[in-house]
Enzyme design. Structure first.
Site, short mmCIF file in Angstrom:
data_model
loop_
_atom_site.label_atom_id
_atom_site.label_comp_id
_atom_site.label_asym_id
_atom_site.label_seq_id
_atom_site.Cartn_x
_atom_site.Cartn_y
_atom_site.Cartn_z
N GLY B 12 -171.50 11.23 -23.17
CA GLY B 12 -173.12 10.67 -23.70
C GLY B 12 -174.02 11.44 -22.89
O GLY B 12 -173.79 12.14 -21.79
N GLY B 13 -175.11 11.51 -23.45
CA GLY B 13 -176.23 12.26 -22.98
C GLY B 13 -176.81 11.37 -21.91
O GLY B 13 -176.29 10.16 -21.59
N ARG B 15 -178.96 8.72 -20.10
CA ARG B 15 -179.76 7.43 -20.55
C ARG B 15 -179.05 7.05 -21.75
O ARG B 15 -179.82 6.59 -22.57
CB ARG B 15 -181.35 7.46 -20.22
CG ARG B 15 -182.00 8.07 -19.32
CD ARG B 15 -181.60 7.17 -17.96
NE ARG B 15 -181.04 8.41 -16.94
CZ ARG B 15 -180.42 8.17 -16.05
NH1 ARG B 15 -180.09 6.83 -15.61
NH2 ARG B 15 -180.01 9.12 -15.37
N HIS B 53 -177.73 1.38 -10.69
CA HIS B 53 -176.30 1.22 -11.22
C HIS B 53 -175.55 0.12 -10.29
O HIS B 53 -174.73 -0.77 -10.83
CB HIS B 53 -175.61 2.57 -10.95
CG HIS B 53 -176.04 3.49 -12.21
ND1 HIS B 53 -175.19 3.20 -13.40
CD2 HIS B 53 -176.31 4.57 -12.25
CE1 HIS B 53 -175.43 4.11 -14.13
NE2 HIS B 53 -176.53 5.05 -13.51
N ARG B 56 -176.63 -3.49 -11.14
CA ARG B 56 -176.15 -3.82 -12.40
C ARG B 56 -174.60 -4.26 -12.32
O ARG B 56 -174.16 -5.33 -13.00
CB ARG B 56 -176.23 -2.84 -13.57
CG ARG B 56 -175.89 -3.69 -14.80
CD ARG B 56 -176.09 -2.45 -16.05
NE ARG B 56 -175.04 -1.57 -15.77
CZ ARG B 56 -175.29 0.12 -15.66
NH1 ARG B 56 -176.53 0.41 -16.08
NH2 ARG B 56 -174.40 0.60 -15.53
N ARG B 57 -173.86 -3.57 -11.28
CA ARG B 57 -172.34 -3.92 -11.29
C ARG B 57 -172.38 -5.23 -10.50
O ARG B 57 -171.44 -5.94 -10.69
CB ARG B 57 -171.74 -2.86 -10.48
CG ARG B 57 -171.42 -1.71 -11.60
CD ARG B 57 -170.44 -0.74 -10.93
NE ARG B 57 -170.66 -0.35 -9.57
CZ ARG B 57 -171.48 0.62 -9.19
NH1 ARG B 57 -172.34 1.53 -10.32
NH2 ARG B 57 -172.02 0.87 -8.15
N GLU B 65 -166.86 6.32 -2.03
CA GLU B 65 -167.78 7.36 -2.26
C GLU B 65 -167.03 8.57 -1.90
O GLU B 65 -166.55 8.78 -0.85
CB GLU B 65 -169.21 7.25 -1.45
CG GLU B 65 -169.93 5.92 -1.88
CD GLU B 65 -171.41 5.90 -0.92
OE1 GLU B 65 -171.82 7.00 -0.67
OE2 GLU B 65 -171.86 4.96 -0.95
#
Lengths: 176, 176, 176
Positions: B12-13, B15, B53, B56-57, B65
């Protein structure tokens, strides 16, 4: 066919046939049709694009020009039939960082007549190398997601061909 | 629902809601959920994105990482449930031309637990005018094709809406 | 399987697998297969791309090189089986503003043998900041729409996966 407050989002790239698709979606509804233009004809290039769009629409439309206070234009035009907002990208740019996307979403949910909104796909190219363009692209993507989330239908135009994104065809919660 | 080694690609693009879609696809599987982050928080802008991010998770995830040695992270985390790799684009950029896409594909095929991978659409804007951006865009497109080819599912996010690309809906070998 | 004059358009971003998809669509038809190349090998980068494409196609194809007079190449090759035009974007660029899109559309409608045409998605990135790139993007979008309108089939390649845009799956004139 009429239904109260139906929200329809049309996205697509530049010259992908978004506006023409949006007009076909408006044509589902009986007249009057109101066009809410967010473009400001600041230069010749822009003036030419606006005229090309007006020429295609002909005389069946009444027109409201509102570059920044889109919510007021939506409230003021409600109750008199379907509206076409063309486009959210220019509205966001005109607001110069001060756009209230939450207020837009709230206002859209309060409409009693249908609204078809045109926006752009901006995020599928290479990452822009200036921070302002990246920030605009981010805000624009969030706006698209927020409006798509409350929309009853989302369409994408590609080479003039319509592709339906919402309602979805798939159940994503199950393996295929 | 569990299945060994299922590979799911989400593109996807910018945002477009890719990461949120990838998390919905992870949520098909029972916990534990492991997040393999390829981002390096080199500046404030990037740090802010990573935090958004993470916020939200929430706490349901353990996090690895790994900016460059993605294959090691995949092998090391296998056997303990589904992994979410976010994202391949940053991994490819971090490798600075030395990414081994063939090794990635081989490693993915050897996984016994599912992997959801996030990538970007970069190739749908105007051709970049510097050769390095074009070379990255090319390598990135080949990476996307190679992973999509072995994936069981491919999804694209557009304005937050999921569109399924694989399994296909059409038989392309027959005229329509 | 043969059918007179079938027009098939394949669009997609850079390195999205457009040419490979177009070749699969050509393979529906019996030989001979003719490749109409619009690329001019002006530099090493371009020469390398052309060779990579030729290598994949192998010896099953005859090849016509025609950077600008595409209509003549179409007329001259008609009656001898399917043609693959790769690609419209380079043709438009080679014509340097003098491309006659209406003549192309007319010529395509007059073909008695099938034509598969490759084009690009260029309009889904951030708005280019130079007017020439914007003008090319506009003309290119109009070309894509014009060819898609007369095409029997339109496909988009995304990460190597084919997505059918035409014939459509939806009736856009009805609410969903």
């Amino acid at each position: 066919m009429t239904e109260s407050g139906r929200i329809i989002l049309v996205t697509g790239g530049a010259r992908s046939g978004k506006s023409a698709l949006a007009e076909r979606l408006v044509a589902r509804y009986s007249r009057p049709w109101t066009y809410i233009a967010t473009a400001e004809p600041r230069d010749d290039e822009m003036r030419e694009r606006i005229h090309a769009h007006q020429y295609r629409r002909g005389d069946s439309w009444s027109c409201i020009e509102e570059p920044t206070d889109l919510c007021r234009a939506l409230r003021g035009s409600d109750g008199k039939g379907v509206r076409l907002v063309d486009c959210l990208t220019l509205w966001l740019a005109n607001c110069q960082g001060a756009a209230d996307i939450r207020e837009l979403v709230t206002t859209l949910r309060q409409q009693s007549c249908p609204v078809v909104l045109v926006t752009n796909e901006l995020g599928q190219g290479i990452v822009p190398d200036n921070a302002m363009a990246r920030a605009f692209r981010d805000q624009h993507g969030w706006m698209n997601q927020a409006v798509a989330e409350i929309a009853h239908e989302v369409w994408m135009a590609v080479s003039g061909q319509p592709l339906r994104l919402k309602p979805m065809r798939e159940n994503i919660d199950e393996e295929i």
